[in-house]
Design an enzyme around this catalytic site. Structure first.
Site, PDB file in Angstrom:
ATOM      1  N   HIS A  42       0.235  37.399-126.033  1.00  0.00           N
ATOM      2  CA  HIS A  42       1.057  38.177-125.103  1.00  0.00           C
ATOM      3  C   HIS A  42       0.571  39.625-125.138  1.00  0.00           C
ATOM      4  O   HIS A  42       0.516  40.245-126.200  1.00  0.00           O
ATOM      5  CB  HIS A  42       2.526  38.082-125.529  1.00  0.00           C
ATOM      6  CG  HIS A  42       3.479  38.795-124.628  1.00  0.00           C
ATOM      7  ND1 HIS A  42       4.062  38.190-123.536  1.00  0.00           N
ATOM      8  CD2 HIS A  42       3.937  40.071-124.640  1.00  0.00           C
ATOM      9  CE1 HIS A  42       4.857  39.050-122.929  1.00  0.00           C
ATOM     10  NE2 HIS A  42       4.805  40.207-123.578  1.00  0.00           N
ATOM     11  N   ASP A  72       0.984  43.410-123.697  1.00  0.00           N
ATOM     12  CA  ASP A  72       1.916  44.335-123.048  1.00  0.00           C
ATOM     13  C   ASP A  72       1.174  45.538-122.492  1.00  0.00           C
ATOM     14  O   ASP A  72       0.630  46.350-123.246  1.00  0.00           O
ATOM     15  CB  ASP A  72       2.959  44.818-124.063  1.00  0.00           C
ATOM     16  CG  ASP A  72       3.946  43.728-124.427  1.00  0.00           C
ATOM     17  OD1 ASP A  72       4.486  43.095-123.507  1.00  0.00           O
ATOM     18  OD2 ASP A  72       4.168  43.511-125.634  1.00  0.00           O
ATOM     19  N   MET A  91       1.635  48.974-120.469  1.00  0.00           N
ATOM     20  CA  MET A  91       2.676  49.954-120.097  1.00  0.00           C
ATOM     21  C   MET A  91       2.022  51.165-119.451  1.00  0.00           C
ATOM     22  O   MET A  91       0.919  51.559-119.845  1.00  0.00           O
ATOM     23  CB  MET A  91       3.441  50.409-121.346  1.00  0.00           C
ATOM     24  CG  MET A  91       4.083  49.290-122.131  1.00  0.00           C
ATOM     25  SD  MET A  91       5.057  49.926-123.507  1.00  0.00           S
ATOM     26  CE  MET A  91       5.474  48.400-124.353  1.00  0.00           C
ATOM     27  N   HIS A 150       1.717  41.038-119.505  1.00  0.00           N
ATOM     28  CA  HIS A 150       3.043  41.502-119.099  1.00  0.00           C
ATOM     29  C   HIS A 150       2.898  42.944-118.620  1.00  0.00           C
ATOM     30  O   HIS A 150       2.724  43.850-119.426  1.00  0.00           O
ATOM     31  CB  HIS A 150       3.970  41.392-120.327  1.00  0.00           C
ATOM     32  CG  HIS A 150       5.354  41.886-120.116  1.00  0.00           C
ATOM     33  ND1 HIS A 150       6.236  42.096-121.165  1.00  0.00           N
ATOM     34  CD2 HIS A 150       6.043  42.219-118.987  1.00  0.00           C
ATOM     35  CE1 HIS A 150       7.383  42.528-120.693  1.00  0.00           C
ATOM     36  NE2 HIS A 150       7.297  42.626-119.380  1.00  0.00           N
ATOM     37  N   MET A 167       4.242  46.114-117.498  1.00  0.00           N
ATOM     38  CA  MET A 167       5.425  46.983-117.419  1.00  0.00           C
ATOM     39  C   MET A 167       4.998  48.258-116.711  1.00  0.00           C
ATOM     40  O   MET A 167       4.848  49.317-117.331  1.00  0.00           O
ATOM     41  CB  MET A 167       5.960  47.254-118.829  1.00  0.00           C
ATOM     42  CG  MET A 167       6.729  46.073-119.393  1.00  0.00           C
ATOM     43  SD  MET A 167       6.984  46.186-121.167  1.00  0.00           S
ATOM     44  CE  MET A 167       5.423  45.514-121.719  1.00  0.00           C
ATOM     45  N   MET A 184      13.618  39.333-120.329  1.00  0.00           N
ATOM     46  CA  MET A 184      13.582  40.339-121.404  1.00  0.00           C
ATOM     47  C   MET A 184      14.865  40.241-122.214  1.00  0.00           C
ATOM     48  O   MET A 184      15.970  40.348-121.672  1.00  0.00           O
ATOM     49  CB  MET A 184      13.444  41.755-120.815  1.00  0.00           C
ATOM     50  CG  MET A 184      12.127  42.042-120.131  1.00  0.00           C
ATOM     51  SD  MET A 184      10.665  41.678-121.118  1.00  0.00           S
ATOM     52  CE  MET A 184      10.878  42.778-122.517  1.00  0.00           C
ATOM     53  N   PHE A 209       9.290  48.985-126.082  1.00  0.00           N
ATOM     54  CA  PHE A 209       8.984  49.128-127.501  1.00  0.00           C
ATOM     55  C   PHE A 209       9.050  47.779-128.205  1.00  0.00           C
ATOM     56  O   PHE A 209       9.886  46.953-127.856  1.00  0.00           O
ATOM     57  CB  PHE A 209      10.004  50.056-128.189  1.00  0.00           C
ATOM     58  CG  PHE A 209      10.237  51.342-127.460  1.00  0.00           C
ATOM     59  CD1 PHE A 209       9.389  52.425-127.654  1.00  0.00           C
ATOM     60  CD2 PHE A 209      11.277  51.458-126.555  1.00  0.00           C
ATOM     61  CE1 PHE A 209       9.580  53.608-126.960  1.00  0.00           C
ATOM     62  CE2 PHE A 209      11.482  52.639-125.846  1.00  0.00           C
ATOM     63  CZ  PHE A 209      10.629  53.716-126.050  1.00  0.00           C
ATOM     64  N   GLY A 221       9.794  45.792-131.890  1.00  0.00           N
ATOM     65  CA  GLY A 221      10.657  46.008-133.051  1.00  0.00           C
ATOM     66  C   GLY A 221      12.113  46.283-132.754  1.00  0.00           C
ATOM     67  O   GLY A 221      12.859  46.721-133.638  1.00  0.00           O
ATOM     68  N   ASP A 251      11.321  37.331-124.228  1.00  0.00           N
ATOM     69  CA  ASP A 251      10.511  38.380-124.845  1.00  0.00           C
ATOM     70  C   ASP A 251      11.378  39.518-125.378  1.00  0.00           C
ATOM     71  O   ASP A 251      12.104  40.154-124.612  1.00  0.00           O
ATOM     72  CB  ASP A 251       9.549  38.929-123.767  1.00  0.00           C
ATOM     73  CG  ASP A 251       8.605  39.996-124.282  1.00  0.00           C
ATOM     74  OD1 ASP A 251       8.483  40.165-125.509  1.00  0.00           O
ATOM     75  OD2 ASP A 251       7.964  40.662-123.441  1.00  0.00           O
ATOM     76  N   GLY A 308      12.597  41.043-129.567  1.00  0.00           N
ATOM     77  CA  GLY A 308      13.540  40.882-130.667  1.00  0.00           C
ATOM     78  C   GLY A 308      13.664  39.471-131.203  1.00  0.00           C
ATOM     79  O   GLY A 308      14.626  39.138-131.903  1.00  0.00           O
TER      80      GLY A 308
HETATM   81  C1  DX5 Z   1       8.675  45.014-125.176  1.00  0.00           C
HETATM   82  C2  DX5 Z   1       7.488  44.100-125.050  1.00  0.00           C
HETATM   83  C3  DX5 Z   1       7.544  42.969-125.990  1.00  0.00           C
HETATM   84  C4  DX5 Z   1       7.425  43.386-127.434  1.00  0.00           C
HETATM   85  C5  DX5 Z   1       8.016  42.345-128.316  1.00  0.00           C
HETATM   86  O1  DX5 Z   1       8.616  45.977-124.202  1.00  0.00           O
HETATM   87  O2  DX5 Z   1       7.422  43.564-123.753  1.00  0.00           O
HETATM   88  O3  DX5 Z   1       6.548  41.999-125.691  1.00  0.00           O
HETATM   89  O4  DX5 Z   1       6.105  43.590-127.826  1.00  0.00           O
HETATM   90  O5  DX5 Z   1       8.006  42.814-129.614  1.00  0.00           O
HETATM   91  P1  DX5 Z   1       9.146  42.391-130.649  1.00  0.00           P
HETATM   92  O6  DX5 Z   1       8.998  40.924-130.828  1.00  0.00           O
HETATM   93  O7  DX5 Z   1       8.830  43.191-131.862  1.00  0.00           O
HETATM   94  O8  DX5 Z   1      10.463  42.749-130.011  1.00  0.00           O
HETATM   95 ZN    ZN Z   2       6.120  41.827-123.413  1.00  0.00          ZN
END
Ligand code: DX5
Ligand code: ZN
Length: 223
Positions: free
Chosen positions: A34, A36, A38, A67, A69, A138, A144, A146, A176, A178
């Site tokens: 996956h 990310d 941004m 993904h 964003m 989501m 972020f 964590g 996706d 947490g």
């Molecule tokens: C958040 C991302 C997630 C994130 C998940 O904006 O899209 O993919 O990396 O990370 P954890 O699993 O730590 O929440």
């Molecule tokens: Zn993601």
């Protein structure tokens, strides 16, 4: 039994040794990487862009779900239509002409997905759901790694599962944010097919053990 996929989010990997991190999760049985992306506008952070995604695509032995964003994803999606990219996911909140964009991605031979923030209602999918290869729900507000999973999103996953099943669509349901060893059963039971996990995997000492346990707990509840 419904097959569950474990998808490590490299956002939580050690970027100074990204190649090793990718090889490590691959060899531990990860199904999908996956990635990310941004842009500093849709979300405050800036992560990686198409140059790194292209290299990851050449390097990785497993497929990539990207993904995005980003605001106005239509301006940049073509940069991510590269080797190994299996699914390109855009945010419903950011894509102006979603139908056109989804068709564009699919016409290029890549699966198209739409992601929904926690506050975005499922009703926004009403007209587009049959066209989507994946919906990425989501379970945190994006931006972020964590963060803690927002448990009120779990019933939304269950409602989407019922909707997809009742209509007989092939749409894959991904979750996706947490996701941890503690809550993966619940998210999976609600109906997620793909469990994205960043910090749960990359901040653990034993990637293999974590991925295995995530999968066991996800599949244990599969019907
Ligand atoms: C958040 C991302 C997630 C994130 C998940 O904006 O899209 O993919 O990396 O990370 P954890 O699993 O730590 O929440
Ligand atoms: Zn993601």
């Amino acid at each position: 039994m419904r097959v569950k996929k474990i998808s490590p989010s490299i956002l939580s990997a050690d970027f100074m040794k990204l190649g090793e991190e990718v090889r490590a999760v691959e060899s531990c049985g990860a199904d999908i990487l996956h990635v990310d992306v941004m842009d500093g506008r849709f979300v405050p952070g800036i992560t990686i862009g198409s140059v790194v995604v292209e290299q990851l695509g050449r390097f990785s032995h497993i497929p990539l779900d990207v993904h995005l964003m980003v605001e106005e994803p239509a301006r940049i999606v073509d940069q991510y239509l590269v080797d190994r990219v299996q699914t390109l996911v855009v945010h419903l909140e950011a894509a102006g002409h979603l139908h056109r964009l989804i068709q564009f991605i699919k016409d290029k031979g890549v699966r198209a997905g739409a992601s929904l923030n926690p506050a975005t209602p499922l009703s926004m999918l009403e007209e587009i759901l049959p066209d989507l290869d994946q919906v990425l729900i989501m379970t945190v507000n994006p931006g972020f790694g964590g963060q803690s999973l927002i448990s009120s999103v779990i019933p939304k996953i269950a409602r989407l599962r019922r909707w997809i099943d009742e209509k007989g669509y092939n749409t894959e349901l991904a979750a996706d944010g947490g996701i941890s060893l503690e809550n993966v059963s619940e998210v999976s039971r609600a109906g997620a097919d793909v469990l994205v996990a960043g910090s749960a995997i990359f901040h653990s000492k034993d990637y293999g053990g974590t991925i295995r346990t995530l999968r066991e707990r996800a599949e244990d509840v599969a019907s």
